[in-house]
Write an enzyme that holds these catalytic residues in place. Structure first.
Site, PDB file in Angstrom:
ATOM      1  CE1 TYR A 153      -3.960   2.163   0.644  1.00  0.00           C
ATOM      2  CE2 TYR A 153      -2.555   3.243   2.273  1.00  0.00           C
ATOM      3  CZ  TYR A 153      -3.704   3.218   1.507  1.00  0.00           C
ATOM      4  OH  TYR A 153      -4.607   4.257   1.599  1.00  0.00           O
ATOM      5  CB  THR A 188     -14.199   4.106   5.317  1.00  0.00           C
ATOM      6  OG1 THR A 188     -12.794   3.771   5.315  1.00  0.00           O
ATOM      7  CG2 THR A 188     -14.363   5.612   5.156  1.00  0.00           C
TER       8      THR A 188
END
Length: 230
Positions: A153, A188
């Site tokens: 990432y 989220t």
């Protein structure tokens, strides 16, 4: 007209909502048709001018189909928000443990996808002398303070930051402003329930960058509307 990738949930959905409230027509894209259509319908019921278009950002044919549809339906996109992204499982593993394929898969979505979309949509913006490109990055991609953990990432977001600088340079002087942002740790599905920021705060800087005036910045990296180091 604004295109938002990964707009079916989380920060992407809130970006769509806030752009629509700023009186922009929004094309909400997502890989999952059911989720994307449901998200667009929900925003439409709030009074937003939102259209759904299926898009897997890793599929060049789908990116090209989107670009052709946008030209035919709207004369091209004025705003591109590259929000779609993935965060691999196994976040505790380091760079010496993660398999190369995980780097490939993550970069395919988080870097190659935005690259394809920029190549497909930015030339039209340049020809019309107006465009705003917003790349949703992360502080984990900053070279300053780069560490280990979630290495695929991190690498993908560092590459996205580099893409921001390159596309900004390629379009400079043609009315196109290209910037990246870190939304912070947002509550989220990706960020988790313990995250410190609501989606409204996470989306704010993206919407600000998407609606910059002509004299606004380009080639920058921002958090909370404030420049941060690369």
């Amino acid at each position: 007209m604004a295109v938002v990738t990964g707009g079916n949930r989380g920060v992407g959905l809130e970006i769509c909502r806030q752009l629509a409230r700023a009186d922009l027509r929004v094309v909400l894209t997502a890989r999952d048709v059911r989720e994307g259509e449901a998200a667009a319908l929900g925003l439409s019921r709030e009074g937003a001018d939102v259209h759904f278009h299926r898009l897997d950002v890793t599929d060049p044919a789908q990116v090209e189909a989107l670009a052709q549809w946008l030209e035919g339906a709207f004369g091209g996109a004025d705003v591109l928000v590259n929000n779609a992204g993935i965060l691999p499982e196994g976040r505790g593993r380091g760079v010496l443990q993660v398999q190369a394929q995980e780097f490939r898969d993550t970069c395919e979505t988080n870097f190659i996808g935005p690259l394809l979309l920029c190549q497909a949509l930015v030339p039209s913006m340049m020809s019309r002398h107006y465009g705003r490109v917003v790349n949703v990055s992360s502080g984990l991609g900053q070279l300053q303070g780069m560490g280990d953990g979630t290495p695929a990432y991190r690498a993908s977001k560092t590459a996205l930051n580099a893409l921001t600088r390159m596309v900004s340079a390629a379009s400079r002087g043609r009315g196109v402003l290209v910037n990246a942002l870190c939304p912070g740790w947002v509550r989220t599905r990706m960020g988790g329930a313990n995250a410190t920021r609501p989606v409204e705060q996470g989306a704010d800087t993206a919407v600000w960058l998407a609606t910059l005036p002509a004299e606004g910045p380009t080639g920058g990296f921002f958090r909370d509307r404030t420049p941060i180091p690369w």
